[in-house]
Structures are given as structure tokens and as C-alpha cells.
Design an enzyme around this catalytic site. Sequence first.
Site, PDB file in Angstrom:
ATOM      1  N   SER A   1       0.849  -1.194   0.000  1.00 59.10           N
ATOM      2  CA  SER A   1       0.000   0.000   0.000  1.00 59.10           C
ATOM      3  C   SER A   1       0.883   1.242   0.000  1.00 59.10           C
ATOM      4  CB  SER A   1      -0.873   0.007   1.265  1.00 59.10           C
ATOM      5  OG  SER A   1      -1.501   1.272   1.419  1.00 59.10           O
TER       6      SER A   1
ATOM      7  N   TYR B   1      -2.511  -1.695  10.393  1.00 56.53           N
ATOM      8  CA  TYR B   1      -2.621  -1.847   8.938  1.00 56.53           C
ATOM      9  C   TYR B   1      -1.362  -1.299   8.268  1.00 56.53           C
ATOM     10  CZ  TYR B   1      -4.150  -1.355   4.123  1.00 56.53           C
ATOM     11  OH  TYR B   1      -4.227  -1.440   2.747  1.00 56.53           O
TER      12      TYR B   1
HETATM   13  N1  LIG Z   1      -8.519  -0.109  -1.748  1.00 54.85           N
HETATM   14  C1  LIG Z   1      -7.471   0.576  -1.340  1.00 54.85           C
HETATM   15  O1  LIG Z   1      -7.521   1.810  -1.178  1.00 54.85           O
HETATM   16  C2  LIG Z   1      -6.173  -0.122  -1.104  1.00 54.85           C
HETATM   17  C3  LIG Z   1      -5.027   0.668  -1.009  1.00 54.85           C
HETATM   18  C4  LIG Z   1      -3.813   0.038  -0.759  1.00 54.85           C
HETATM   19  C5  LIG Z   1      -3.760  -1.333  -0.609  1.00 54.85           C
HETATM   20  N2  LIG Z   1      -4.899  -2.072  -0.708  1.00 54.85           N
HETATM   21  C6  LIG Z   1      -4.787  -3.523  -0.522  1.00 54.85           C
HETATM   22  O2  LIG Z   1      -5.423  -4.188  -1.581  1.00 54.85           O
HETATM   23  C7  LIG Z   1      -5.814  -5.491  -1.140  1.00 54.85           C
HETATM   24  C8  LIG Z   1      -7.245  -5.751  -1.576  1.00 54.85           C
HETATM   25  O3  LIG Z   1      -8.102  -4.861  -0.896  1.00 54.85           O
HETATM   26  P1  LIG Z   1      -9.388  -4.188  -1.570  1.00 54.85           P
HETATM   27  O4  LIG Z   1      -9.212  -2.743  -1.477  1.00 54.85           O
HETATM   28  O5  LIG Z   1      -9.667  -4.820  -2.870  1.00 54.85           O
HETATM   29  O6  LIG Z   1     -10.493  -4.567  -0.482  1.00 54.85           O
HETATM   30  P2  LIG Z   1     -11.732  -5.591  -0.494  1.00 54.85           P
HETATM   31  O7  LIG Z   1     -12.602  -5.349  -1.670  1.00 54.85           O
HETATM   32  O8  LIG Z   1     -12.296  -5.505   0.878  1.00 54.85           O
HETATM   33  O9  LIG Z   1     -11.027  -6.998  -0.712  1.00 54.85           O
HETATM   34  C9  LIG Z   1     -10.378  -7.663   0.325  1.00 54.85           C
HETATM   35  C10 LIG Z   1     -10.335  -9.135  -0.030  1.00 54.85           C
HETATM   36  O10 LIG Z   1      -9.578  -9.813   0.982  1.00 54.85           O
HETATM   37  C11 LIG Z   1     -10.276 -10.997   1.324  1.00 54.85           C
HETATM   38  N3  LIG Z   1      -9.965 -11.388   2.694  1.00 54.85           N
HETATM   39  C12 LIG Z   1      -9.947 -10.621   3.809  1.00 54.85           C
HETATM   40  N4  LIG Z   1      -9.618 -11.367   4.882  1.00 54.85           N
HETATM   41  C13 LIG Z   1      -9.421 -12.630   4.419  1.00 54.85           C
HETATM   42  C14 LIG Z   1      -9.055 -13.853   5.027  1.00 54.85           C
HETATM   43  N5  LIG Z   1      -8.835 -13.960   6.337  1.00 54.85           N
HETATM   44  N6  LIG Z   1      -8.938 -14.955   4.245  1.00 54.85           N
HETATM   45  C15 LIG Z   1      -9.168 -14.882   2.926  1.00 54.85           C
HETATM   46  N7  LIG Z   1      -9.507 -13.763   2.275  1.00 54.85           N
HETATM   47  C16 LIG Z   1      -9.642 -12.638   3.032  1.00 54.85           C
HETATM   48  C17 LIG Z   1     -11.752 -10.663   1.148  1.00 54.85           C
HETATM   49  O11 LIG Z   1     -12.457 -11.872   0.911  1.00 54.85           O
HETATM   50  P3  LIG Z   1     -13.814 -12.218   1.739  1.00 54.85           P
HETATM   51  O12 LIG Z   1     -14.746 -11.109   1.424  1.00 54.85           O
HETATM   52  O13 LIG Z   1     -14.223 -13.525   1.184  1.00 54.85           O
HETATM   53  O14 LIG Z   1     -13.393 -12.266   3.176  1.00 54.85           O
HETATM   54  C18 LIG Z   1     -11.719  -9.767  -0.073  1.00 54.85           C
HETATM   55  O15 LIG Z   1     -11.790 -10.544  -1.243  1.00 54.85           O
HETATM   56  C19 LIG Z   1      -5.619  -5.509   0.368  1.00 54.85           C
HETATM   57  O16 LIG Z   1      -4.409  -6.162   0.686  1.00 54.85           O
HETATM   58  C20 LIG Z   1      -5.497  -4.047   0.716  1.00 54.85           C
HETATM   59  O17 LIG Z   1      -4.757  -3.814   1.873  1.00 54.85           O
HETATM   60  C21 LIG Z   1      -6.098  -1.497  -0.960  1.00 54.85           C
END
Ligand SMILES: NC(=O)c1ccc[n+]([C@@H]2O[C@H](COP(=O)([O-])OP(=O)(O)OC[C@H]3O[C@@H](n4cnc5c(N)ncnc54)[C@H](OP(=O)(O)O)[C@@H]3O)[C@@H](O)[C@H]2O)c1
Length: 247
Positions: A137, A150
Site C-alpha cells: 500500500s 494496517y
Molecule cells: N482499496 C485501497 O484503497 C487499497 C489501497 C492500498 C492497498 N490495498 C490492498 O489491496 C488489497 C485488496 O483490498 P481491496 O481494497 O480490494 O479490499 P476488499 O474489496 O475488501 O477486498 C479484500 C479481499 O480480501 C479478502 N480477505 C480478507 N480477509 C481474508 C481472510 N482472512 N482470508 C481470505 N480472504 C480474506 C476478502 O475476501 P472475503 O470477502 O471472502 O473475506 C476480499 O476478497 C488488500 O491487501 C489491501 O490492503 C487497498
Amino acid sequence: MQTSGNTVLITGGNSGIGRGLAEAFLARGNDVIITGRDRSKMEATVAANPGLKALELDVDDPKAIAAFGQKVVRDFPTLNVLVNNAGIMRTENLADGSTGIAEATIMTNLLGPIRLTAALLPHLQAQASAAVLNVSSGLAFVPRSEFPSYCATKAAIHSWSQTLRRQMRDTSVEVIEIAPPYVQTMLTGEAQASDPNAMPLDEYITETMSALEAQPQSGEILVKRVFFQRWAEREGRYDEAFARLNA
Ligand SMILES: NC(=O)c1ccc[n+]([C@@H]2O[C@H](COP(=O)([O-])OP(=O)(O)OC[C@H]3O[C@@H](n4cnc5c(N)ncnc54)[C@H](OP(=O)(O)O)[C@@H]3O)[C@@H](O)[C@H]2O)c1
């Protein structure tokens, strides 16, 4: 890495960035397997993307990861790309004395990728060409005070990716860090998904796939919007960036 002709495993591929990457890899002629916990979200993702495969995996469960590792290489022997994407982001008040959110965050965001990579690395090293992609991130580089654990896990993923890359330098395994900026997903809830200050998900995925195709020497996949955080220290404006993010 080549962005076509792979067998790609993406954790947390049922929503947000993971789903976006899964669809982009699928469209480029890769076999793609997503994992998640929420069965209905996985079924909806598969239904919308013919050819996509989905497997349940809770990355918080070390025993499940070990068993999953054996099953996935048995069922998909050509697996050569792992994308450690699953993550959670929760606010924390460090003054309240509890550590539940910290422990859950470290389990999912840091131990999850470490455990799954450990389970799959022997198989990946046996492939002619392989890659581990770790999603960190922009907050790895300049943290926000509402999200202490985080930000710490993402800084750790950055560090760990560097050392994994070094250890894998004479193998077939490339190590790539993907550091997203603030993107419109459900990571912190509905408000983020529709926040006009966050980068639209489709734009983020398009720019990320272009960066991957360009194969940067650094091993970091950065979109322009994350430069503010990624290069704050190098450009001598860390204090200003920290103050702005924490205003
Ligand atoms: N969006 C942003 O602004 C942003 C910025 C920087 C980095 N990121 C990173 O990008 C990645 C994806 O996040 P996103 O923004 O796409 O959020 P998201 O839509 O909430 O996706 C998160 C995913 O992680 C899965 N997950 C969470 N806990 C889990 C567990 N214990 N076991 C298996 N799967 C799990 C969820 O699956 P379930 O729903 O099935 O639990 C979901 O598919 C993350 O690592 C996040 O830190 C995001």
C-alpha cells in the site's frame, strides 16, 4: 513477468482489487484461480467470468493454508503466479489497551502472505518461470494514524518483499510488490467505494496492468497516484506528506 500464459492464484479475488486483477489476467489469456471466504461473492465473481476458478481459503488459518497449498498444486500443476492480495483495514485506538485488531490485521495481512508463500514456494521454484506478487500500500511509505497496525503490516510487506526478492534472485521466481494508492473498494466500507477522492478501480487496474507489462527493474508496480507517498522520503517532503495524510 509475462502477463499472459500463466496459471495465476489470487487471494481475496472475490472483490475489489483482487477481483479486478483476476478479470484483467483472465482477459489476457491466463488461467486464474481466486480465493476468498465469502462463498456468495465467489460464486457471483465466477458467474460473471466464465473460465474463472474459485476455491475457499481463509488466510488466517495456518492448517487450511498448508492443506490448500498441497491441493492447489495437485489440481493446478501449472500454477506459476501467486498474488498475495487478501487484506483487511480497521481503525484502531491504541489508547484503549486492546490488541484484537492488531492481531487480526497481522494475521491476515502479514502472516497470511508469509504462510501461503512458504507453502507454494517449492512448487513455484520448480516452474520455468514464476512470480510472487505482494499487495502492499502507499500507506507502507507514509502511514495514517487511524490505521496503525494496517500501515505497519504494509510496511512489513514492503520489507519482506525486498528480502524475498533478494533470496530468489538466482531462481525462476520473480518477486513483485504492488503498492496501490487509495482506491474505490469496500476495504473500509461503502464510503470508500464511492469516495470521489479515491482512484476508480477500473483506472487503477488498467494502469497497474500497463505497469506490469512494462516490467520495471525495481520490482515495484506503482501508479502515478501513489508517487506522493512512495517518493515522499526520497524527495525530502516526508513531514509534509505525513501532515497532509493525517490532517
Ligand atoms: N482499496 C485501497 O484503497 C487499497 C489501497 C492500498 C492497498 N490495498 C490492498 O489491496 C488489497 C485488496 O483490498 P481491496 O481494497 O480490494 O479490499 P476488499 O474489496 O475488501 O477486498 C479484500 C479481499 O480480501 C479478502 N480477505 C480478507 N480477509 C481474508 C481472510 N482472512 N482470508 C481470505 N480472504 C480474506 C476478502 O475476501 P472475503 O470477502 O471472502 O473475506 C476480499 O476478497 C488488500 O491487501 C489491501 O490492503 C487497498
